[in-house]
Design a protein around this motif. Sequence first.
Motif, PDB file in Angstrom:
ATOM      1  N   CYS A 266      -5.123  -6.380  -2.635  1.00 21.48           N
ATOM      2  CA  CYS A 266      -4.078  -5.414  -3.006  1.00 21.48           C
ATOM      3  C   CYS A 266      -4.459  -4.573  -4.226  1.00 21.48           C
ATOM      4  O   CYS A 266      -3.841  -3.549  -4.482  1.00 21.48           O
ATOM      5  N   GLY A 267      -5.447  -5.049  -5.012  1.00 22.97           N
ATOM      6  CA  GLY A 267      -5.783  -4.364  -6.256  1.00 22.97           C
ATOM      7  C   GLY A 267      -4.905  -4.861  -7.387  1.00 22.97           C
ATOM      8  O   GLY A 267      -4.421  -6.001  -7.353  1.00 22.97           O
ATOM      9  N   PRO A 268      -4.648  -4.017  -8.408  1.00 26.61           N
ATOM     10  CA  PRO A 268      -3.819  -4.456  -9.542  1.00 26.61           C
ATOM     11  C   PRO A 268      -2.369  -4.686  -9.123  1.00 26.61           C
ATOM     12  O   PRO A 268      -1.756  -3.806  -8.510  1.00 26.61           O
ATOM     13  N   VAL A 269      -1.845  -5.875  -9.422  1.00 25.62           N
ATOM     14  CA  VAL A 269      -0.465  -6.211  -9.035  1.00 25.62           C
ATOM     15  C   VAL A 269       0.256  -6.919 -10.177  1.00 25.62           C
ATOM     16  O   VAL A 269      -0.382  -7.460 -11.081  1.00 25.62           O
ATOM     17  N   TRP A 270       1.569  -6.919 -10.115  1.00 26.94           N
ATOM     18  CA  TRP A 270       2.405  -7.711 -11.021  1.00 26.94           C
ATOM     19  C   TRP A 270       2.544  -9.109 -10.428  1.00 26.94           C
ATOM     20  O   TRP A 270       2.892  -9.254  -9.256  1.00 26.94           O
TER      21      TRP A 270
ATOM     22  N   ALA B  20       2.421  -4.893   5.822  1.00 22.85           N
ATOM     23  CA  ALA B  20       3.499  -4.138   6.462  1.00 22.85           C
ATOM     24  C   ALA B  20       3.479  -2.664   6.048  1.00 22.85           C
ATOM     25  O   ALA B  20       4.434  -1.927   6.341  1.00 22.85           O
ATOM     26  N   VAL B  21       2.413  -2.242   5.382  1.00 20.49           N
ATOM     27  CA  VAL B  21       2.270  -0.874   4.887  1.00 20.49           C
ATOM     28  C   VAL B  21       3.485  -0.455   4.051  1.00 20.49           C
ATOM     29  O   VAL B  21       4.100   0.586   4.270  1.00 20.49           O
ATOM     30  N   ARG B  22       3.824  -1.337   3.103  1.00 22.28           N
ATOM     31  CA  ARG B  22       4.927  -1.031   2.180  1.00 22.28           C
ATOM     32  C   ARG B  22       4.352  -0.832   0.782  1.00 22.28           C
ATOM     33  O   ARG B  22       3.283  -1.342   0.475  1.00 22.28           O
ATOM     34  N   PRO B  23       5.099  -0.092  -0.072  1.00 21.93           N
ATOM     35  CA  PRO B  23       4.575   0.198  -1.415  1.00 21.93           C
ATOM     36  C   PRO B  23       4.415  -1.058  -2.280  1.00 21.93           C
ATOM     37  O   PRO B  23       5.170  -2.019  -2.134  1.00 21.93           O
TER      38      PRO B  23
ATOM     39  N   LYS C  26      -3.213   8.681   3.051  1.00 24.55           N
ATOM     40  CA  LYS C  26      -1.817   8.225   3.053  1.00 24.55           C
ATOM     41  C   LYS C  26      -0.866   9.345   2.657  1.00 24.55           C
ATOM     42  O   LYS C  26       0.337   9.119   2.513  1.00 24.55           O
ATOM     43  N   GLY C  27      -1.416  10.520   2.425  1.00 28.72           N
ATOM     44  CA  GLY C  27      -0.557  11.668   2.123  1.00 28.72           C
ATOM     45  C   GLY C  27       0.035  11.667   0.731  1.00 28.72           C
ATOM     46  O   GLY C  27       1.083  12.272   0.490  1.00 28.72           O
TER      47      GLY C  27
ATOM     48  N   GLU D 116       1.272   3.500  -5.556  1.00 30.95           N
ATOM     49  CA  GLU D 116       1.768   2.293  -4.891  1.00 30.95           C
ATOM     50  C   GLU D 116       1.119   2.096  -3.529  1.00 30.95           C
ATOM     51  O   GLU D 116       1.400   1.125  -2.833  1.00 30.95           O
ATOM     52  N   ARG D 117       0.283   3.059  -3.135  1.00 31.52           N
ATOM     53  CA  ARG D 117      -0.394   2.954  -1.834  1.00 31.52           C
ATOM     54  C   ARG D 117      -1.853   2.552  -1.976  1.00 31.52           C
ATOM     55  O   ARG D 117      -2.551   2.387  -0.985  1.00 31.52           O
ATOM     56  N   PHE D 118      -2.308   2.444  -3.214  1.00 35.59           N
ATOM     57  CA  PHE D 118      -3.709   2.124  -3.456  1.00 35.59           C
ATOM     58  C   PHE D 118      -4.093   0.779  -2.832  1.00 35.59           C
ATOM     59  O   PHE D 118      -3.354  -0.202  -2.914  1.00 35.59           O
ATOM     60  N   LEU D 119      -5.250   0.745  -2.185  1.00 36.92           N
ATOM     61  CA  LEU D 119      -5.827  -0.527  -1.732  1.00 36.92           C
ATOM     62  C   LEU D 119      -7.315  -0.482  -2.046  1.00 36.92           C
ATOM     63  O   LEU D 119      -7.983   0.510  -1.739  1.00 36.92           O
ATOM     64  N   PRO D 120      -7.826  -1.530  -2.672  1.00 43.61           N
ATOM     65  CA  PRO D 120      -9.230  -1.484  -3.085  1.00 43.61           C
ATOM     66  C   PRO D 120     -10.172  -1.361  -1.894  1.00 43.61           C
ATOM     67  O   PRO D 120      -9.980  -2.042  -0.880  1.00 43.61           O
TER      68      PRO D 120
END
Length: 214
Positions: free
Chosen positions: A122-126, A144-147, A175-176, A193-197
């Motif tokens: 997911c990359g950087p997350v809380w 689920a392709v959610r932010p 992702k536009g 919020e759409r970033f994925l490594p």
Amino acid sequence: MSWRETLGVAPSTETHYAHNSQNTQKPTELGNCADITDSAYRDSEQESSKLLETLADACLGLDITPVEVKEALAPEDIDDWHNDAISVDTLAAFARSLVQRREMNQGKRPNHYTERATCKHCGPVWLWFSGEVLGCPWCWNRAAVRPIPRPCSVHCGECLHFERIGHPHLGHCTKGEPEAIAGLWDTDRRYCERFLPNPQQTNNNQPRPAKAET
Ligand SMILES: [Zn+2]
């Protein structure tokens, strides 16, 4: 009323009495069957409304209804509840986790997720602790392709969704995400919020992706 009273043995004892009295009063086979079916139906209705009463306690102060929690319970959980093997505290914890999941699905960070971590996917997350993880609760959002809310900004150049064009730095977001007419600059920092490594980092002038963030 305490949950022990609610879940007490009294209801099943009553049920047995009810069966017995009907058996003695209605000797014909057909009538007997019908009564048992009726009685079983009444019992399950009664059990169901008792469960909802318990769930109403478990849902106190939460933004979720007892019916929603009941629908999320597995049949084994309901059996456990019938057998007194699941407490209202456990049900309350379950209800809280459902509310949390629902909020996370909407891209909201749970209050106790205060630390910055890095998920491999997911990359950087809380999260509730810092460090690097191979999977995280936000992986559900990713699948689920959610932010996914971020604790820091990211570089488009390190993202799976960055499509390079014939330029050393420019590309477009598949992702536009909003971008300038020319596109996005790979090393610019932005909150996303759409970033994925991107697992296949091919940039030769990039520092280590996850650790380089501040
Ligand atoms: Zn993850």
